[in-house]
Design an enzyme around this catalytic site. Structure first.
Site, PDB file in Angstrom:
ATOM      1  N   LYS A 165      -0.687 -16.891  22.458  1.00 51.99           N
ATOM      2  CA  LYS A 165      -1.626 -16.522  23.528  1.00 51.99           C
ATOM      3  C   LYS A 165      -2.362 -17.721  24.122  1.00 51.99           C
ATOM      4  CE  LYS A 165      -2.329 -11.661  22.940  1.00 51.99           C
ATOM      5  NZ  LYS A 165      -1.591 -11.298  21.716  1.00 51.99           N
ATOM      6  N   GLU A 198     -10.155  -8.990  29.254  1.00 55.20           N
ATOM      7  CA  GLU A 198     -10.138  -7.733  28.509  1.00 55.20           C
ATOM      8  C   GLU A 198      -9.463  -8.017  27.177  1.00 55.20           C
ATOM      9  OE1 GLU A 198      -7.656  -8.682  30.380  1.00 55.20           O
ATOM     10  OE2 GLU A 198      -5.993  -8.244  29.025  1.00 55.20           O
ATOM     11  N   SER A 226       5.931 -14.967  17.090  1.00 56.51           N
ATOM     12  CA  SER A 226       4.828 -15.061  18.058  1.00 56.51           C
ATOM     13  C   SER A 226       3.476 -15.365  17.419  1.00 56.51           C
ATOM     14  CB  SER A 226       4.738 -13.770  18.870  1.00 56.51           C
ATOM     15  OG  SER A 226       4.601 -12.644  18.025  1.00 56.51           O
TER      16      SER A 226
HETATM   17  C1  LIG Z   1      -0.729 -10.195  21.622  1.00 57.85           C
HETATM   18  C2  LIG Z   1       0.415 -10.460  20.716  1.00 57.85           C
HETATM   19  C3  LIG Z   1       1.708  -9.945  20.981  1.00 57.85           C
HETATM   20  C4  LIG Z   1       2.008  -9.010  22.107  1.00 57.85           C
HETATM   21  O1  LIG Z   1       1.772  -9.493  23.388  1.00 57.85           O
HETATM   22  P1  LIG Z   1       2.948  -9.947  24.361  1.00 57.85           P
HETATM   23  O2  LIG Z   1       2.267 -10.175  25.653  1.00 57.85           O
HETATM   24  O3  LIG Z   1       3.965  -8.853  24.411  1.00 57.85           O
HETATM   25  O4  LIG Z   1       3.521 -11.190  23.782  1.00 57.85           O
HETATM   26  C5  LIG Z   1       2.743 -10.295  20.123  1.00 57.85           C
HETATM   27  N1  LIG Z   1       2.536 -11.082  19.046  1.00 57.85           N
HETATM   28  C6  LIG Z   1       1.310 -11.584  18.758  1.00 57.85           C
HETATM   29  C7  LIG Z   1       1.160 -12.439  17.548  1.00 57.85           C
HETATM   30  C8  LIG Z   1       0.220 -11.291  19.573  1.00 57.85           C
HETATM   31  O5  LIG Z   1      -0.982 -11.800  19.276  1.00 57.85           O
END
Ligand SMILES: *Cc1c(COP(=O)(O)O)cnc(C)c1O
Length: 394
Positions: free
Chosen positions: A89, A111, A377
C-alpha cells in the site's frame, strides 16, 4: 486487445467517472494533470529515491525452494511484505502524496476499512508534514483498535463514520463529502484501483513498480523475463494490478487472481465478486459488484479485512470479462491452510490476503517446468490473532 485505460477513462465496458456534480472540479483537475505530473523527471526522481531509501525497494524476488518442492513446480515470491509498513500500500500512498504536494494541497483525506490504507496514508503524511484526516466506519474502529491508535500516533485525525452499516462504504461516503466541502486545499488518497477515473489508472501506475521489478529480477535469476503464471489476491485490486501490469500484453503469461469466497460462495458470507457479482456503479465507477436483484450493494464478508470489498475495480472487471485473467474463489479455510503452509515451509507468515493467492496452489495443477510468481502483498503480523484463533494442522 487493450487492457489499459482508454482516453475516456474506460477499460472496455468498465470504469468512467460517475460522480456528483459537486465533485467534478476536483476529479477533473486530477484528470487533466496527473500524467504530466507523475511523468516529470523531478517527480520520478523524488519517488524513486523514497521507494529505495524509505520503503526499501526493490523488494526481493525469492525462490521458495521448499514450497516449490511441495507443489512440484517453481515458485517465486515477490516480497511486498518486506516493505516499510508491511505491504504494497505504501507504493501508492507515497506516489499520491508527492502528487498532492505538486497540486499545492496541504491537507490529505483517506477512507479505510481495516485501517491498513489509513496507516499507510498517515505514514506518508507524517513523512511530508501534511495534515491527515482518515474516515473509518465506527464498527471497523472498534474491530481494529490498534490501527486506530497507530494512525493517531502518526498524527492523523481518525473520524468515525456513523451512517449506514458503519463500515468501509460509509467511510468512503464521508471522505467524498469532505472532499466536496474542501476542494481547494485537500487531496483524497484512494487506497486501491477503484473510484472515478483517473484513480484506477493512477494507482495502477504507482503499483506497476511491482511487475517492472519482477521482469528484471526474473531475467537476472532465470534468463527469461516472463513467468508462466503471475498470481495475486484481489480486494479492490491494486496489488494484483501492480503485479500484472507489465505482463498484460504478454498473452503467454497466465494471470491468476484470487478473490475471497469467505465461508463459501453460496453461503451469503462471501466477497467473491466475479462468482456472485454483476455490472453496477460503486464508488464512482462502473465495475462488477455484488448486489441484490434491485441493485442494492450486498455487505461482503471475508476473514481477511483487505479482501472484504463487494466489488473489483474496472481494470480487473475488464480482465475478468475478456478472460485475460482467471479469477478463483478461495475460502477462509483454504487461505488459513495456505498461510500455515508458507509459515512452516519457508518461515514466512503471510498476510491473510496474500494467503488467498497462495491457496491457488492447492486448486490448480502446475507442471514441473512452470515458473510461477506469487505476489506476497503483505506480512501476517496484523493477522496473528486470527491465525491463532483458527489454527490449521497441515
Ligand atoms: C489492502 C490489502 C490487500 C487488498 O487490496 P488490493 O487493492 O486488492 O491490493 C491485499 N493484501 C494486503 C496485504 C493488503 O493490505
Amino acid at each position: 486487445m487493450n487492457y489499459f485505460v482508454d482516453e475516456s477513462g474506460y477499460y472496455g465496458d468498465f470504469g468512467g467517472a460517475y460522480i456528483p456534480e459537486m465533485l467534478y472540479p476536483n476529479v477533473e483537475t486530477l484528470r487533466q494533470r496527473y500524467l504530466e505530473i507523475i511523468n516529470a523527471p523531478d517527480f520520478k526522481k523524488e519517488l524513486d529515491d523514497l521507494l529505495r531509501d524509505y520503503v526499501g525497494r526493490p523488494s526481493p524476488l525469492y525462490l521458495a525452494t521448499r514450497l516449490s518442492e511441495h507443489y512440484k513446480t517453481n515458485i517465486y515470491l515477490k516480497r511486498e511484505d518486506l516493505n516499510h509498513t508491511g505491504s504494497h500500500k505504501i507504493n501508492n500512498t507515497l506516489g499520491q502524496i508527492l502528487l498532492a504536494k505538486r497540486l499545492n494541497k496541504t491537507r490529505i483525506i483517506a477512507e479505510t476499512g481495516a485501517g491498513q490504507h489509513g496507516v499507510a496514508t498517515a505514514t506518508v503524511c507524517a513523512l511530508m508534514g501534511l495534515k491527515c484526516v482518515v474516515y473509518m466506519g465506527k464498527i471497523d474502529m472498534e474491530r481494529q483498535a490498534v490501527n486506530v491508535q497507530r494512525m493517531r500516533m502518526l498524527g492523523a485525525e481518525v473520524i468515525p463514520a456513523l451512517s449506514g452499516s458503519q463500515t468501509l462504504k460509509d467511510a468512503t461516503n464521508e471522505a467524498l463529502r469532505d472532499w466536496i466541502n474542501n476542494p481547494v486545499d485537500t487531496h483524497y488518497i484512494i487506497g486501491s484501483v477503484v473510484g472515478p477515473h483517473p484513480y484506477p489508472d493512477m494507482v495502477a501506475r504507482f503499483q506497476s513498480i511491482i511487475s517492472k521489478e519482477i521482469r528484471s529480477q526474473l531475467e537476472e535469476k532465470t534468463g527469461r523475463s516472463t513467468p508462466d503464471y503471475v498470481l495475486a489476491c484481489v480486494g479492490g485490486g491494486s496489488n494484483a494490478a501492480g503485479a500484472f501490469y507489465h505482463f498484460l500484453d504478454d498473452e503467454n503469461v497466465k494471470l491468476i487472481a484470487a478473490e475471497a469466497a469467505g465461508k463459501g460462495v453460496e453461503t451469503g458470507l462471501s466477497a467473491a465478486t466475479c462468482a456472485l457479482g454483476k455490472p453496477g456503479v460503486l464508488h464512482g465507477s462502473k465495475i462488477i459488484v455484488i448486489q441484490t436483484e434491485d441493485g442494492q450493494i450486498v455487505e461482503p464478508y471475508s476473514i481477511s479485512a483487505g479482501l472484504d470489498y463487494p466489488g473489483i475495480g474496472p481494470f480487473h472487471s475488464n480482465l475478468y470479462k475478456t478472460g485475460r485473467a482467471k479469477f478463483i474463489s478461495i475460502t477462509d479455510e483454504q487461505a488459513l491452510k495456505a498461510g500455515y503452509r508458507l509459515t512452516l515451509t519457508e518461515g514466512i507468515i503471510p498476510a491473510l490476503e496474500s494467503a488467498h493467492a497462495l491457496a491457488v496452489l492447492d486448486t490448480m495443477k502446475f507442471k514441473p517446468s512452470d515458473v510461477l510468481v506469487i505476489n506476497l502483498s503483505g506480512r501476517g503480523d496484523k493477522d496473528l490473532e486470527t491465525y491463532f484463533k483458527n489454527e490449521v494442522k497441515i
